[in-house]
Design a protein around this motif. Structure first.
Motif, PDB file in Angstrom:
ATOM      1  N   ALA A 124     -13.566  20.147   5.270  1.00  0.00           N
ATOM      2  CA  ALA A 124     -14.455  20.794   4.295  1.00  0.00           C
ATOM      3  C   ALA A 124     -13.653  21.602   3.278  1.00  0.00           C
ATOM      4  N   VAL A 125     -12.502  22.091   3.674  1.00  0.00           N
ATOM      5  CA  VAL A 125     -11.624  22.842   2.768  1.00  0.00           C
ATOM      6  C   VAL A 125     -10.662  21.887   2.075  1.00  0.00           C
ATOM      7  N   ALA A 126     -10.054  20.985   2.836  1.00  0.00           N
ATOM      8  CA  ALA A 126      -9.058  20.061   2.285  1.00  0.00           C
ATOM      9  C   ALA A 126      -9.645  19.204   1.163  1.00  0.00           C
ATOM     10  N   GLU A 127     -10.936  18.867   1.261  1.00  0.00           N
ATOM     11  CA  GLU A 127     -11.582  18.050   0.223  1.00  0.00           C
ATOM     12  C   GLU A 127     -11.680  18.798  -1.098  1.00  0.00           C
ATOM     13  N   ILE A 128     -11.714  20.125  -1.027  1.00  0.00           N
ATOM     14  CA  ILE A 128     -11.864  20.945  -2.231  1.00  0.00           C
ATOM     15  C   ILE A 128     -10.516  21.236  -2.889  1.00  0.00           C
ATOM     16  N   LEU A 129      -9.474  21.355  -2.074  1.00  0.00           N
ATOM     17  CA  LEU A 129      -8.150  21.676  -2.610  1.00  0.00           C
ATOM     18  C   LEU A 129      -7.629  20.534  -3.474  1.00  0.00           C
ATOM     19  N   PRO A 130      -6.924  20.858  -4.562  1.00  0.00           N
ATOM     20  CA  PRO A 130      -6.350  19.802  -5.405  1.00  0.00           C
ATOM     21  C   PRO A 130      -5.353  18.951  -4.627  1.00  0.00           C
ATOM     22  N   SER A 131      -5.219  17.704  -5.008  1.00  0.00           N
ATOM     23  CA  SER A 131      -4.341  16.778  -4.290  1.00  0.00           C
ATOM     24  C   SER A 131      -2.872  17.168  -4.391  1.00  0.00           C
ATOM     25  N   ASN A 132      -2.462  17.800  -5.471  1.00  0.00           N
ATOM     26  CA  ASN A 132      -1.062  18.194  -5.641  1.00  0.00           C
ATOM     27  C   ASN A 132      -0.823  19.636  -5.197  1.00  0.00           C
ATOM     28  N   PHE A 133      -1.685  20.146  -4.387  1.00  0.00           N
ATOM     29  CA  PHE A 133      -1.646  21.553  -4.019  1.00  0.00           C
ATOM     30  C   PHE A 133      -0.379  21.943  -3.276  1.00  0.00           C
ATOM     31  N   ASP A 134       0.167  21.076  -2.471  1.00  0.00           N
ATOM     32  CA  ASP A 134       1.343  21.413  -1.676  1.00  0.00           C
ATOM     33  C   ASP A 134       2.654  21.216  -2.425  1.00  0.00           C
ATOM     34  N   ASP A 135       2.590  20.660  -3.618  1.00  0.00           N
ATOM     35  CA  ASP A 135       3.825  20.471  -4.389  1.00  0.00           C
ATOM     36  C   ASP A 135       4.444  21.833  -4.691  1.00  0.00           C
ATOM     37  N   ASP A 136       5.701  21.992  -4.338  1.00  0.00           N
ATOM     38  CA  ASP A 136       6.374  23.264  -4.568  1.00  0.00           C
ATOM     39  C   ASP A 136       7.540  23.071  -5.520  1.00  0.00           C
ATOM     40  N   GLN A 137       7.300  23.365  -6.753  1.00  0.00           N
ATOM     41  CA  GLN A 137       8.319  23.284  -7.794  1.00  0.00           C
ATOM     42  C   GLN A 137       8.777  24.687  -8.195  1.00  0.00           C
ATOM     43  N   LEU A 138       8.572  25.662  -7.326  1.00  0.00           N
ATOM     44  CA  LEU A 138       8.804  27.049  -7.686  1.00  0.00           C
ATOM     45  C   LEU A 138      10.259  27.486  -7.593  1.00  0.00           C
ATOM     46  N   GLU A 139      11.088  26.739  -6.912  1.00  0.00           N
ATOM     47  CA  GLU A 139      12.467  27.166  -6.675  1.00  0.00           C
ATOM     48  C   GLU A 139      13.243  27.384  -7.968  1.00  0.00           C
ATOM     49  N   LYS A 140      12.959  26.657  -9.003  1.00  0.00           N
ATOM     50  CA  LYS A 140      13.697  26.735 -10.264  1.00  0.00           C
ATOM     51  C   LYS A 140      13.065  27.728 -11.236  1.00  0.00           C
ATOM     52  N   SER A 141      11.967  28.369 -10.858  1.00  0.00           N
ATOM     53  CA  SER A 141      11.232  29.251 -11.757  1.00  0.00           C
ATOM     54  C   SER A 141      11.702  30.698 -11.634  1.00  0.00           C
ATOM     55  N   SER A 142      11.320  31.500 -12.611  1.00  0.00           N
ATOM     56  CA  SER A 142      11.640  32.922 -12.568  1.00  0.00           C
ATOM     57  C   SER A 142      10.814  33.618 -11.484  1.00  0.00           C
ATOM     58  N   HIS A 143      11.270  34.784 -11.110  1.00  0.00           N
ATOM     59  CA  HIS A 143      10.602  35.561 -10.057  1.00  0.00           C
ATOM     60  C   HIS A 143       9.129  35.831 -10.412  1.00  0.00           C
ATOM     61  N   LYS A 153      -2.193  30.176  -6.123  1.00  0.00           N
ATOM     62  CA  LYS A 153      -2.362  29.359  -4.930  1.00  0.00           C
ATOM     63  C   LYS A 153      -3.251  30.080  -3.909  1.00  0.00           C
ATOM     64  N   ARG A 154      -3.020  31.386  -3.731  1.00  0.00           N
ATOM     65  CA  ARG A 154      -3.864  32.182  -2.831  1.00  0.00           C
ATOM     66  C   ARG A 154      -5.329  32.122  -3.267  1.00  0.00           C
ATOM     67  N   GLN A 155      -5.559  32.268  -4.572  1.00  0.00           N
ATOM     68  CA  GLN A 155      -6.928  32.260  -5.090  1.00  0.00           C
ATOM     69  C   GLN A 155      -7.590  30.896  -4.912  1.00  0.00           C
ATOM     70  N   VAL A 156      -6.830  29.829  -5.084  1.00  0.00           N
ATOM     71  CA  VAL A 156      -7.372  28.478  -4.884  1.00  0.00           C
ATOM     72  C   VAL A 156      -7.758  28.291  -3.415  1.00  0.00           C
ATOM     73  N   ILE A 157      -6.888  28.717  -2.511  1.00  0.00           N
ATOM     74  CA  ILE A 157      -7.174  28.611  -1.071  1.00  0.00           C
ATOM     75  C   ILE A 157      -8.413  29.425  -0.732  1.00  0.00           C
ATOM     76  N   LYS A 158      -8.443  30.648  -1.204  1.00  0.00           N
ATOM     77  CA  LYS A 158      -9.571  31.538  -0.922  1.00  0.00           C
ATOM     78  C   LYS A 158     -10.884  30.948  -1.468  1.00  0.00           C
ATOM     79  N   SER A 159     -10.842  30.427  -2.682  1.00  0.00           N
ATOM     80  CA  SER A 159     -12.048  29.826  -3.280  1.00  0.00           C
ATOM     81  C   SER A 159     -12.513  28.611  -2.487  1.00  0.00           C
ATOM     82  N   ALA A 160     -11.581  27.768  -2.081  1.00  0.00           N
ATOM     83  CA  ALA A 160     -11.944  26.592  -1.286  1.00  0.00           C
ATOM     84  C   ALA A 160     -12.548  27.015   0.052  1.00  0.00           C
ATOM     85  N   LEU A 161     -11.973  28.023   0.667  1.00  0.00           N
ATOM     86  CA  LEU A 161     -12.513  28.536   1.936  1.00  0.00           C
ATOM     87  C   LEU A 161     -13.927  29.097   1.744  1.00  0.00           C
ATOM     88  N   ILE A 162     -14.131  29.846   0.671  1.00  0.00           N
ATOM     89  CA  ILE A 162     -15.454  30.421   0.398  1.00  0.00           C
ATOM     90  C   ILE A 162     -16.495  29.331   0.217  1.00  0.00           C
TER      91      ILE A 162
END
Length: 179
Positions: A124-143, A153-162
């Motif tokens: 019920a939650v996984a169906e709501i989350l975007p398909s590319n949700f687990d992609d982590d391209q953050l290593e090369k980004s600024s702090h 990402k937290r807000q997307v998870i929280k919204s899907a859970l709600i």
């Protein structure tokens, strides 16, 4: 079951869960919402005006009775056919999420690997989350960008859970043949 405005009911659930700023508060609140919804269903089914039913059932449902715990109540409702297997499993996983949060303490985050792993098993939650949700391209980004993406990402998870919790609780409030 008391009549209520479906929209107001949904808004109350969303407001309650949206106000939770931490995973600990969120999953504790969701557990309480499930408990309340299950209690309404149990009361509609078992707590009738008949003296014999009240005399036999009330002691089972009170705080010290064998049906006092949410896990037992959901099993009973599932066994009686009042709760689908899918919704029974959803609630069971949310109970497990609450237990994980309680064992980890108040500092646990929505992005905790143990939480994310279990959240992803709730269809019920996984169906709501975007398909590319687990992609982590953050290593090369600024702090700052990393922090911003993590908060998003937290807000997307929280919204899907709600959304999932709201749908599950709506299902619990449907009329049943025994109510």
């Amino acid at each position: 079951m008391p009549k209520f405005s479906r929209l107001k009911f949904d808004i109350d659930i969303v407001e309650t869960l949206s106000e939770a700023e931490t995973a600990y508060v969120f999953f504790t609140a969701s557990f309480d919402l499930f408990e309340d919804a299950i209690d309404v269903l149990i009361q509609n089914v078992f707590r009738k005006d008949d003296y014999a039913v009240k005399y036999a059932v009330d002691p089972l449902l009170n705080n010290k009775g064998p049906l006092a715990h949410l896990t037992i109540r959901t099993k009973l409702l599932y066994g009686l056919g009042l709760l689908s297997q899918k919704h029974y499993q959803y609630i069971d996983k949310f109970i497990t999420l609450k237990e994980i949060v309680q064992s980890e303490g108040k500092s646990i985050d929505f992005l905790s690997p143990s939480l994310l792993e279990l959240i992803n098993t709730i269809s019920a939650v996984a169906e709501i989350l975007p398909s590319n949700f687990d992609d982590d391209q953050l290593e090369k980004s600024s702090h700052y960008l990393v922090q911003m993406k993590q908060e998003q990402k937290r807000q997307v998870i929280k919204s899907a859970l709600i959304l999932a919790i709201t749908e599950i609780i709506k299902e619990l409030h449907k009329e049943t043949p025994l109510s």
